[in-house]
Design a protein around this motif. Structure first.
Motif, PDB file in Angstrom:
ATOM      1  N   VAL A 126      -1.157  -0.439   6.638  1.00 30.01           N
ATOM      2  CA  VAL A 126       0.287   0.658   6.710  1.00 30.01           C
ATOM      3  C   VAL A 126      -0.004   1.321   5.282  1.00 30.01           C
ATOM      4  CG1 VAL A 126       2.588   0.538   5.073  1.00 30.01           C
ATOM      5  CG2 VAL A 126       2.546  -0.540   7.248  1.00 30.01           C
ATOM      6  N   LYS A 127      -1.392   0.833   4.623  1.00 29.57           N
ATOM      7  CA  LYS A 127      -1.869   1.567   3.658  1.00 29.57           C
ATOM      8  C   LYS A 127      -2.391   2.455   4.128  1.00 29.57           C
ATOM      9  CE  LYS A 127      -4.558   1.618  -0.817  1.00 29.57           C
ATOM     10  NZ  LYS A 127      -3.861   1.436  -1.032  1.00 29.57           N
ATOM     11  N   ILE A 128      -3.461   2.489   4.673  1.00 31.08           N
ATOM     12  CA  ILE A 128      -4.591   3.313   6.118  1.00 31.08           C
ATOM     13  C   ILE A 128      -3.176   4.203   6.653  1.00 31.08           C
ATOM     14  CG2 ILE A 128      -6.267   4.075   7.767  1.00 31.08           C
ATOM     15  CD1 ILE A 128      -7.093   1.225   7.255  1.00 31.08           C
ATOM     16  N   ILE A 129      -2.614   4.193   7.295  1.00 32.75           N
ATOM     17  CA  ILE A 129      -1.387   5.454   8.142  1.00 32.75           C
ATOM     18  C   ILE A 129      -0.773   5.978   6.813  1.00 32.75           C
ATOM     19  CG2 ILE A 129       0.726   5.512   8.722  1.00 32.75           C
ATOM     20  CD1 ILE A 129      -0.320   2.547  10.482  1.00 32.75           C
ATOM     21  N   GLY A 130      -0.548   5.706   5.430  1.00 30.60           N
ATOM     22  CA  GLY A 130      -0.661   7.025   4.052  1.00 30.60           C
ATOM     23  C   GLY A 130       1.040   5.875   3.726  1.00 30.60           C
ATOM     24  N   GLU A 131       1.164   4.624   4.307  1.00 30.87           N
ATOM     25  CA  GLU A 131       2.637   4.656   4.222  1.00 30.87           C
ATOM     26  C   GLU A 131       2.199   4.070   2.682  1.00 30.87           C
ATOM     27  OE1 GLU A 131       5.083   3.416   6.520  1.00 30.87           O
ATOM     28  OE2 GLU A 131       4.787   4.387   8.191  1.00 30.87           O
ATOM     29  N   ASN A 132       1.755   4.651   1.446  1.00 31.76           N
ATOM     30  CA  ASN A 132       1.465   3.642  -0.082  1.00 31.76           C
ATOM     31  C   ASN A 132       2.300   2.611  -0.377  1.00 31.76           C
ATOM     32  OD1 ASN A 132      -1.157   4.768  -0.081  1.00 31.76           O
ATOM     33  ND2 ASN A 132      -0.191   6.241  -0.780  1.00 31.76           N
TER      34      ASN A 132
ATOM     35  N   ASN B 210       5.460   1.987   0.912  1.00 30.48           N
ATOM     36  CA  ASN B 210       5.686   0.335   2.033  1.00 30.48           C
ATOM     37  C   ASN B 210       4.194  -0.738   1.525  1.00 30.48           C
ATOM     38  OD1 ASN B 210       8.172   1.280   2.850  1.00 30.48           O
ATOM     39  ND2 ASN B 210       7.040   2.515   4.781  1.00 30.48           N
ATOM     40  N   ALA B 211       3.194   0.054   1.615  1.00 28.61           N
ATOM     41  CA  ALA B 211       1.579  -0.790   1.143  1.00 28.61           C
ATOM     42  C   ALA B 211       1.949  -1.824   0.515  1.00 28.61           C
ATOM     43  CB  ALA B 211       0.559  -0.043   1.680  1.00 28.61           C
ATOM     44  N   ILE B 212       2.875  -0.821  -0.455  1.00 31.93           N
ATOM     45  CA  ILE B 212       3.006  -2.150  -1.875  1.00 31.93           C
ATOM     46  C   ILE B 212       3.580  -3.137  -1.398  1.00 31.93           C
ATOM     47  CG2 ILE B 212       3.781  -2.061  -4.050  1.00 31.93           C
ATOM     48  CD1 ILE B 212       2.474   0.604  -4.310  1.00 31.93           C
ATOM     49  N   GLN B 213       5.442  -2.396  -0.806  1.00 33.42           N
ATOM     50  CA  GLN B 213       6.173  -3.481  -0.522  1.00 33.42           C
ATOM     51  C   GLN B 213       5.892  -4.954   0.307  1.00 33.42           C
ATOM     52  OE1 GLN B 213       9.903  -2.445   0.477  1.00 33.42           O
ATOM     53  NE2 GLN B 213       9.738  -0.908   0.002  1.00 33.42           N
ATOM     54  N   ILE B 214       4.941  -4.787   1.404  1.00 32.07           N
ATOM     55  CA  ILE B 214       4.445  -5.608   1.917  1.00 32.07           C
ATOM     56  C   ILE B 214       2.762  -6.261   1.384  1.00 32.07           C
ATOM     57  CG2 ILE B 214       3.137  -5.885   4.385  1.00 32.07           C
ATOM     58  CD1 ILE B 214       3.809  -2.728   5.222  1.00 32.07           C
ATOM     59  N   TYR B 215       2.115  -5.634   0.755  1.00 33.75           N
ATOM     60  CA  TYR B 215       1.632  -7.224  -0.468  1.00 33.75           C
ATOM     61  C   TYR B 215       2.022  -7.957  -1.004  1.00 33.75           C
ATOM     62  CZ  TYR B 215      -2.529  -4.019   0.744  1.00 33.75           C
ATOM     63  OH  TYR B 215      -3.834  -2.881   1.242  1.00 33.75           O
ATOM     64  N   LYS B 216       3.120  -7.504  -1.633  1.00 34.35           N
ATOM     65  CA  LYS B 216       4.135  -8.128  -2.511  1.00 34.35           C
ATOM     66  C   LYS B 216       5.039  -9.434  -1.946  1.00 34.35           C
ATOM     67  CE  LYS B 216       4.778  -4.454  -6.095  1.00 34.35           C
ATOM     68  NZ  LYS B 216       5.687  -4.743  -6.789  1.00 34.35           N
ATOM     69  N   LYS B 217       4.959  -8.998  -0.377  1.00 36.46           N
ATOM     70  CA  LYS B 217       6.040 -10.153   0.347  1.00 36.46           C
ATOM     71  C   LYS B 217       4.398 -11.256   0.723  1.00 36.46           C
ATOM     72  CE  LYS B 217       9.557  -7.946   2.376  1.00 36.46           C
ATOM     73  NZ  LYS B 217      10.433  -8.679   2.379  1.00 36.46           N
TER      74      LYS B 217
ATOM     75  N   LEU C 208      -4.199   2.486  15.817  1.00 32.96           N
ATOM     76  CA  LEU C 208      -3.975   2.136  14.188  1.00 32.96           C
ATOM     77  C   LEU C 208      -2.565   1.607  13.737  1.00 32.96           C
ATOM     78  CD1 LEU C 208      -5.230   0.624  11.222  1.00 32.96           C
ATOM     79  CD2 LEU C 208      -4.156   2.525  10.690  1.00 32.96           C
ATOM     80  N   LYS C 209      -2.153   2.116  14.589  1.00 29.53           N
ATOM     81  CA  LYS C 209      -0.334   2.116  14.492  1.00 29.53           C
ATOM     82  C   LYS C 209       0.160   0.708  15.569  1.00 29.53           C
ATOM     83  CE  LYS C 209       0.870   6.653  13.361  1.00 29.53           C
ATOM     84  NZ  LYS C 209       1.235   8.920  13.607  1.00 29.53           N
ATOM     85  N   GLN C 210      -0.600   0.959  16.658  1.00 27.21           N
ATOM     86  CA  GLN C 210       0.119   0.533  17.737  1.00 27.21           C
ATOM     87  C   GLN C 210      -0.773  -1.696  17.214  1.00 27.21           C
ATOM     88  OE1 GLN C 210       1.092  -0.012  20.311  1.00 27.21           O
ATOM     89  NE2 GLN C 210       1.123  -2.245  20.383  1.00 27.21           N
TER      90      GLN C 210
END
Length: 309
Positions: free
Chosen positions: A221-227, A229-236, A185-187
């Motif tokens: 990123v959400k599954i990794i646990g960086e919630n 950051n995931a929100i920022q990416i979803y907004k982008k 997942l990280k890769q």
């Protein structure tokens, strides 16, 4: 200036350089000129280009190439032309480099990118495939994703899905799921980040493919646990034109989870306050009981003394 002051200045400069390198991926040219420094983490912003004087830099690279005949200077000139969005000029230069010194990875990769930027996707696919053959680990091993993007463009797939581009699915539920291991997942997230960040450097909103890749990166990123950051990416992803309503489910699920945590925390605080109140009340009752008990003992002792007298 004494030796101690010199030592402090050197130490500060070393520390600054180390910090800059840790802040994100940095690209330097052969002559030492820094082209960009990226933000750290998995939220893509596009390259933060730092070149201030393009004509001066081009002149310097030309001079160094004429002096040394080192192809790297010529290749770097081509990259600077790409940054300036002078795609046709850059393409001619890289084709010339390929002619005089064939099978260089950077040449094949940049020719592929330039053909993609100018809309010749089949040629782009062929050159990117060649670059992978020369260097399979290129671009952090993410070029498999570049080929999938080009495949979608060649086939002219309208509203291409994340499943097609990434060979992966995070499901359709409010909370994304995966069968990938933590390492995989990280890769996967790193590959998505690299390809998206590179594209965002040259392509502004809206762009469907970038929006889909951003959405898939947000899921990882959400599954990794960086919630956050995931929100920022979803907004982008929404900024780049992602239309599927599932993105709102993913955003709302985070808000619901956060609200749930808030309720739990408030409940814990309320329970804690009630427990403290009970402890204080119990303590007061104990003190009153103790005072009454001591008073009874003293009364009994006094009564007994009076009888004896």
């Amino acid at each position: 200036m004494n030796k101690f002051k010199v030592f402090l200045i050197v130490l500060v400069l070393i520390s600054f350089k180390s910090f800059a390198c840790l802040n994100g991926e940095t690209k330097y040219l052969k002559n030492g000129e820094r082209v960009y420094i990226d933000f750290r983490g998995l939220v893509p912003h596009g390259h933060n280009f730092t070149i201030s004087d393009f004509p001066k830099l081009i002149t310097e690279l030309d001079r160094l190439y004429k002096k040394t005949k080192d192809i790297d200077y010529l290749s770097d000139k081509g990259y600077v032309l790409i940054v300036q969005k002078k795609y046709e000029e850059a393409l001619k230069l890289y084709l010339y480099i390929e002619k005089i010194e064939p099978n260089r990875y950077s040449t094949a990769s940049n020719i592929g990118t330039l053909y993609e930027l100018t809309g010749e996707n089949q040629k782009a696919y062929n050159w990117i495939k060649k670059s992978i053959e020369i260097n399979p680990e290129s671009h952090h091993g993410s070029e498999w994703l570049h080929l999938k993007i080009l495949e979608a463009k060649i086939k002219d797939i309208k509203n291409v899905s994340g499943d097609f581009l990434t060979n992966n699915s995070f499901g359709k539920e409010a909370i994304p799921k995966t069968n990938l291991s933590n390492k995989q997942l990280k890769q996967f997230a790193q590959s998505l980040y690299f390809q998206v960040n590179e594209r965002m450097s040259f392509i502004k909103p809206e762009d469907h493919i970038i929006s889909v890749l951003l959405f898939e990166l947000g899921n990882a990123v959400k599954i990794i646990g960086e919630n956050q950051n995931a929100i920022q990416i979803y907004k982008k992803a929404k900024e780049y034109g992602f239309k599927d309503k599932i993105i709102d489910k993913r955003l709302n699920s985070h808000n619901e989870i956060r609200a749930g945590y808030g309720k739990i925390e408030n409940q814990k605080k309320s329970e804690s306050i009630n427990n403290n109140k009970k402890l204080i009340f119990g303590f007061i009752i104990s003190i009153i009981g103790g005072v009454v008990f001591i008073g009874l003992i003293l009364f009994y002792a006094k009564s007994k003394n009076l009888k004896n007298t």
